[in-house]
Design a protein around this motif. Structure first.
Motif, PDB file in Angstrom:
ATOM      1  N   GLU A  58      41.172  21.228  22.511  1.00 23.03           N
ATOM      2  CA  GLU A  58      41.091  21.741  21.025  1.00 23.03           C
ATOM      3  C   GLU A  58      41.940  22.994  21.093  1.00 23.03           C
ATOM      4  N   ASN A 140      41.872  24.148  11.059  1.00 18.46           N
ATOM      5  CA  ASN A 140      40.735  24.644  10.490  1.00 18.46           C
ATOM      6  C   ASN A 140      39.579  24.843  11.738  1.00 18.46           C
ATOM      7  N   THR A 141      39.632  24.069  12.573  1.00 13.75           N
ATOM      8  CA  THR A 141      38.414  24.275  13.572  1.00 13.75           C
ATOM      9  C   THR A 141      38.497  25.511  14.275  1.00 13.75           C
ATOM     10  N   LEU A 142      39.802  26.176  14.313  1.00  9.54           N
ATOM     11  CA  LEU A 142      40.011  27.416  14.966  1.00  9.54           C
ATOM     12  C   LEU A 142      40.135  28.601  13.853  1.00  9.54           C
ATOM     13  N   SER A 144      38.809  28.862  10.842  1.00 10.35           N
ATOM     14  CA  SER A 144      37.435  28.931   9.928  1.00 10.35           C
ATOM     15  C   SER A 144      36.414  29.582  10.667  1.00 10.35           C
ATOM     16  N   GLN A 145      36.776  30.027  11.780  1.00 15.44           N
ATOM     17  CA  GLN A 145      35.608  31.047  12.645  1.00 15.44           C
ATOM     18  C   GLN A 145      36.071  32.387  12.353  1.00 15.44           C
ATOM     19  N   SER A 323      38.973  33.120  21.586  1.00 14.87           N
ATOM     20  CA  SER A 323      40.440  32.604  20.502  1.00 14.87           C
ATOM     21  C   SER A 323      40.766  33.759  19.628  1.00 14.87           C
TER      22      SER A 323
END
Length: 426
Positions: A58, A140-142, A144-145, A323
């Motif tokens: 990921e 987006n998974t990265l 959006s946090q 991240s």
């Protein structure tokens, strides 16, 4: 069956990217504004779907290094030269109907560009907002946090405004982002090239520059153009430099693509062959000046500290296990040597044969307005093997000097070893 499908997708992407690496005369005719070289307005990425990451991996970190968006010319000397010369011809009754039309367009463009030397255009801001939108969608998974975003730019206004447009767009898409923007002289060596590192000329440099200069002069053959703009070229031959006018008009015509709201164009006053030949001259100059042509001075070392910063930032994020998003906003003169330093295929393969150099490297594909290199880092649980993928202008690319069993993904340790070899001129 799933593995076969994944391989098929990867193979088709590689074939598409390899085909796009070559530049032909017909390709330039299809999109004539590409002949503007670094004036070329940023094109939307041709690759819509990225290659899926290997199972379990990921994205956790992105280093985004960008050129400012579309801008006005660095100064208005080309406008002033062209207007003054055509105005002089008009005063003595030598301007043709086409010449009058060109002079009128020049006055409109100059009025808009007045006191905006090098400024970001409206299109330039929009380019960066749209790149930010696509980054958010793709990763987006990265993104959006709640994420820390470290953004720095050159102290140039156009770079600062490019950063502002990019970051405010990201913030609007994810209000939980912690974005820190800065533009300080203290950080410049980690953002732009360090001119104090400029290498000495090589024994071959003078010969290469002489060849390029001769090509450049031949490419600016003004006879046909002058005949279309003037009613009698013989009467101005002693006091009117068609060569100087042609170069000025080329630069204005190419930069007008970056202010589309003016709804005026001068590109049509040139033939496709004239544009292609002039573009080749600019392409040669850029590649010799940056040190990509064999025998030229390794000017790309002006980017050494930027490269060191990229590696150091990545290793720090990896060690911390968090991240993050790092954004840098710089110039074409930084993006091109970085592409070469990283070994991206679009910047490799230059030849000493300057007449065919464009077939190997075409700078409009590397450093259009808003050009960018995205280095995306991936990890998976219970593994220390960090993978990276490189996007040039939002399209997946490859590093020919590095072998990988998972292209377009590479092992970060292999990439670092490759960078060190370039650093040491090995």
């Amino acid at each position: 069956m799933k593995i076969n499908k994944l391989l098929l997708v990867a193979f088709s992407v590689v074939m598409t990217l390899d085909a796009s690496a070559q530049t032909t005369r017909n390709e330039m005719r299809k999109d004539i504004y590409r002949t503007g070289s670094n004036y070329f307005a940023y094109p939307e990425p041709r690759q819509q779907n990225l290659t899926p990451s290997p199972k379990g991996y990921e994205p956790f970190y992105i280093f985004h290094y960008a050129r400012h968006g579309s801008r006005y010319m660095s100064n208005n000397s080309y406008y002033e030269t062209a207007i003054n010369m055509l105005d002089s011809a008009k005063n003595v009754g030598l301007l043709s109907e086409k010449g009058n039309e060109v002079l009128g367009k020049l006055r409109i463009g100059y009025a808009d560009a007045w006191h905006r030397d090098g400024d970001l255009t409206a299109l330039g801001g929009r380019q960066h907002r749209e790149i930010a939108q696509r980054m958010m969608k793709r990763f987006n998974t990265l993104l959006s946090q709640p994420l820390y975003v470290d953004a720095k730019s050159s102290t140039s206004r156009r770079c600062m405004l490019s950063m502002f447009n990019f970051c405010t767009e990201l913030q609007s898409l994810n209000p939980s982002l912690d974005i820190q923007m800065d533009a300080s002289k203290r950080d410049m060596k980690f953002v732009v090239e360090d001119l104090s590192r400029k290498p000495k000329p090589t024994p071959q440099s003078d010969a290469l520059w002489k060849q390029a200069g001769e090509w450049f002069e031949r490419a600016h053959d003004p006879r046909r153009l002058m005949a279309s703009l003037l009613t009698d070229t013989s009467r101005v031959s002693l006091s009117f430099s068609g060569r100087i006018l042609m170069e000025a008009l080329y630069n204005v015509a190419q930069d007008l693509q970056n202010v589309p709201e003016l709804n005026i164009s001068l590109i049509e006053i040139f033939t496709p062959d004239e544009l292609f030949n002039m573009w080749q001259g600019y392409n040669m100059s850029w590649l010799i000046d940056t040190g990509l042509v064999p025998g030229s001075a390794p000017y790309y070392h002006i980017i050494d500290e930027v490269v060191d910063s990229i590696v150091a930032n990545a290793d720090r994020v990896i060690k911390e296990g968090k991240s993050k998003l790092t954004l840098r906003f710089s110039h074409d003169s930084s993006v091109l040597p970085l592409a070469y330093f990283l070994g991206l295929k679009e910047a490799m393969g230059a030849t000493e044969n300057l007449s065919s150099l464009y077939k190997h490297i075409s700078i409009d594909k590397i450093i259009p307005m808003a050009a960018n290199i995205q280095i995306v880092f991936y990890r998976k649980n219970n593994s220390d093997d960090i993978l990276v993928k490189f996007l040039l202008n939002e399209n997946e690319t490859s590093i020919p000097a590095l072998k990988s069993d998972i292209t377009p993904y590479y092992h970060w340790e292999d990439v670092k070893s490759h960078i060190q070899k370039v650093r040491m001129n090995l």
